[in-house]
Design a protein around this motif. Structure first.
Motif, short mmCIF file in Angstrom:
data_model
loop_
_atom_site.label_atom_id
_atom_site.label_comp_id
_atom_site.label_asym_id
_atom_site.label_seq_id
_atom_site.Cartn_x
_atom_site.Cartn_y
_atom_site.Cartn_z
N ALA A 1 27.48 -6.91 24.05
CA ALA A 1 27.39 -5.78 22.92
C ALA A 1 26.57 -5.24 23.54
O ALA A 1 25.62 -5.53 24.29
CB ALA A 1 26.83 -6.25 22.05
N VAL A 2 26.93 -3.53 23.72
CA VAL A 2 25.46 -2.47 24.74
C VAL A 2 25.22 -2.44 23.21
O VAL A 2 26.43 -1.60 22.11
CB VAL A 2 26.72 -2.17 25.65
N ILE B 1 19.03 -7.79 27.74
CA ILE B 1 18.72 -6.54 29.04
C ILE B 1 18.50 -5.40 28.33
O ILE B 1 19.55 -5.12 27.94
CB ILE B 1 20.59 -6.78 30.18
N SER B 2 17.48 -5.24 29.27
CA SER B 2 17.24 -3.47 28.80
C SER B 2 17.24 -2.71 29.47
O SER B 2 16.66 -2.86 30.88
CB SER B 2 15.16 -3.69 27.77
N SER B 3 17.30 -1.25 29.60
CA SER B 3 17.89 -0.36 30.69
C SER B 3 16.97 0.98 30.04
O SER B 3 17.59 1.30 28.86
CB SER B 3 19.19 -0.30 31.03
N VAL B 4 16.20 1.10 29.85
CA VAL B 4 15.68 2.56 29.05
C VAL B 4 15.26 3.10 30.01
O VAL B 4 13.92 2.89 30.76
CB VAL B 4 14.55 1.74 28.18
N GLY B 5 15.30 4.60 30.24
CA GLY B 5 15.00 5.32 30.91
C GLY B 5 15.22 5.69 32.53
O GLY B 5 15.58 4.65 32.84
N VAL C 1 23.73 -8.73 25.24
CA VAL C 1 23.64 -7.72 24.93
C VAL C 1 22.65 -6.59 25.82
O VAL C 1 21.63 -7.49 26.25
CB VAL C 1 22.38 -7.81 23.67
N ILE C 2 23.13 -5.70 25.54
CA ILE C 2 21.99 -4.53 26.59
C ILE C 2 22.28 -3.75 26.23
O ILE C 2 23.08 -2.79 24.90
CB ILE C 2 23.46 -3.94 27.46
#
Length: 454
Positions: free
Chosen positions: A141-142, A231-235, A199-200
């Motif tokens: 899930a994104v 998994i977090s990918s912020v900024g 989950v991303i």
């Protein structure tokens, strides 16, 4: 004259000044910036000062306005205050009645960031064991914007690396007023669905204001509640949000997040081929080894001459047979001796032998009884004669034969002249008869004196 002047009391003058402040429309709502001074948190209403380099303004913030603050007020903080100017009559001082307060400038967001980070750290929100990221996911899930570069980078990377995985996009606003609520809502939807392996969550780079939804407390807590690895990918790589601390793994970029979430299918196929080859070689070596063992067994003497396999057992059997025969013979000898002993004991225990023994014993006991009885009779006769002699010595009649007499008066024994009077009758018992006498006189003399006179 003093009497012609109208003097005001302090209260009247203060009230007049307060009225002037209240009627001045420019003082009904003022915007003031300054540094917080003399602040000490109280139970309800808060009292402190706002100052700059040249002046100090007293301020008060009532409990209902203070409880709506979204940050922790601290001494020395630069703030923006909105309120009205009024006079406190008891002291005659004017002060700012603050209705709204917020930190001044972008630094306020960093301050809120640090305060919330410290609060969540103290609560232990960031202290957990990260859930492992599945190596071969089926569904991912994104949660991101449907129009941004993030989803395009993730799709491109996944197609290149692991095209067999299913990607599901949850369109979400990643900045703005409603972004935090949408993030929480979609996280809950993913959790309820429950069939995702990973989950991303993320967005592209931007200012701290743009990234702020990922620093909201409700978003951070929603991420931490997820039971699916996230998994977090912020900024950009240099940007760090509070969601990064609550996630199971942080990726520097969306591409890196997709790489963490998926393996390289071609590499996995090569690895599978290598494993197949290793398995084939291992099985081939195993079969070769077993064939060699089979050949050794076939050439072994026990298969070529099977009867030799039992030679040792036959020898052991013969030894056991010999031991058994010896044991049986020894047992039979012991049994025969026991029978002989029992036969002899039985012979000695026949009725005739037993009766003879008891007859002899009875005769012996009769003889002993008669002998003991005779001895007891003789002993009793001797004791009786001895007792008669002793009794005869103590008999009054024996004493009377030597001149003694037994004297009574009115059937009472007389052992003193004090017990009789002149004229009393006496009965004198001698050995051969009784004498009746009458007292004509008495003479009280002791026997020792009589013996002396005689």
């Amino acid at each position: 004259m003093l009497s012609d002047k109208n003097y005001l009391t302090v209260s009247q003058l203060t009230q007049y000044i307060a009225t002037k402040f209240e009627k001045d429309p420019y003082l009904h709502q003022v915007y003031v910036t300054g540094e917080v001074s003399n602040y000490r948190k109280r139970a309800k209403h808060q009292y402190f000062s706002l100052k700059d380099d040249h002046a100090v303004l007293s301020g008060v913030m009532f409990a209902n306005a203070f409880n709506q603050l979204k940050f922790d007020l601290e001494d020395g903080m630069k703030v923006l205050a909105i309120g009205r100017i009024g006079v406190f009559n008891q002291t005659g001082r004017y002060q700012l009645y603050i209705d709204h307060l917020e930190p001044d400038g972008v630094g306020a967001l960093y301050q809120r960031y640090e305060q919330l980070k410290r609060q969540l750290t103290e609560e232990g929100v960031f202290q957990f064991d990260p859930k492992p990221i599945p190596h071969f996911p089926k569904n991912i899930a994104v949660i991101t914007s449907p129009s941004g570069a993030v989803i395009r980078d993730i799709i491109t990377t996944v197609k290149r690396r692991y095209p067999i995985v299913q990607l599901t996009l949850y369109p979400t606003a990643v900045q703005g007023k409603y972004a935090a609520d949408e993030l929480v809502k979609n996280l809950e939807r993913v959790s309820i669905h429950g069939e995702y392996d990973t989950v991303i969550i993320g967005r592209g780079g931007g200012s701290i204001e743009d990234l702020w939804p990922f620093n909201e407390e409700k978003v951070v807590r929603a991420v931490r509640k997820m039971n699916i690895p996230i998994i977090s990918s912020v900024g950009h790589e240099t940007d760090t949000t509070l969601v990064d601390f609550a996630s199971d793994m942080r990726a520097a970029t969306p591409t890196a997040a997709a790489e963490i979430a998926t393996p390289v299918l071609s590499d996995e196929l090569i690895r599978i081929q290598e494993l197949q080859a290793r398995l084939y070689r291992a099985q081939a070596n195993r079969i070769q080894y077993l064939n060699q063992r089979l050949l050794e067994y076939q050439n072994a003497y026990i298969f070529r001459q099977p009867l030799r396999l039992y030679e040792g057992y036959q020898l052991k059997l013969r030894n056991l047979q010999a031991q058994l025969i010896q044991s049986q013979e020894s047992n039979m000898r012991s049994q025969r001796m026991a029978i002989q002993h029992l036969d002899q004991s039985l012979y000695q225990s026949t009725p005739l032998t037993t009766l003879g023994t008891y007859h002899t014993k009875v005769n012996y006991l009769q003889h002993q009884l008669i002998s003991n009885h005779s001895q007891q009779i003789r002993a009793k006769e001797y004791q009786l004669q001895k007792a008669i002699s002793q009794l005869d010595l103590l008999s009054p009649l024996k004493r009377m034969s030597k001149g003694f007499a037994y004297v009574t008066s009115n059937k009472m024994p007389v052992d003193s002249i004090t017990k009789v009077d002149i004229g009393d009758s006496l009965a004198i018992q001698l050995a051969d008869g009784k004498i009746t006498a009458q007292i004509t006189g008495t003479d009280k003399k002791q026997l020792s004196k009589i013996k002396g006179e005689s």
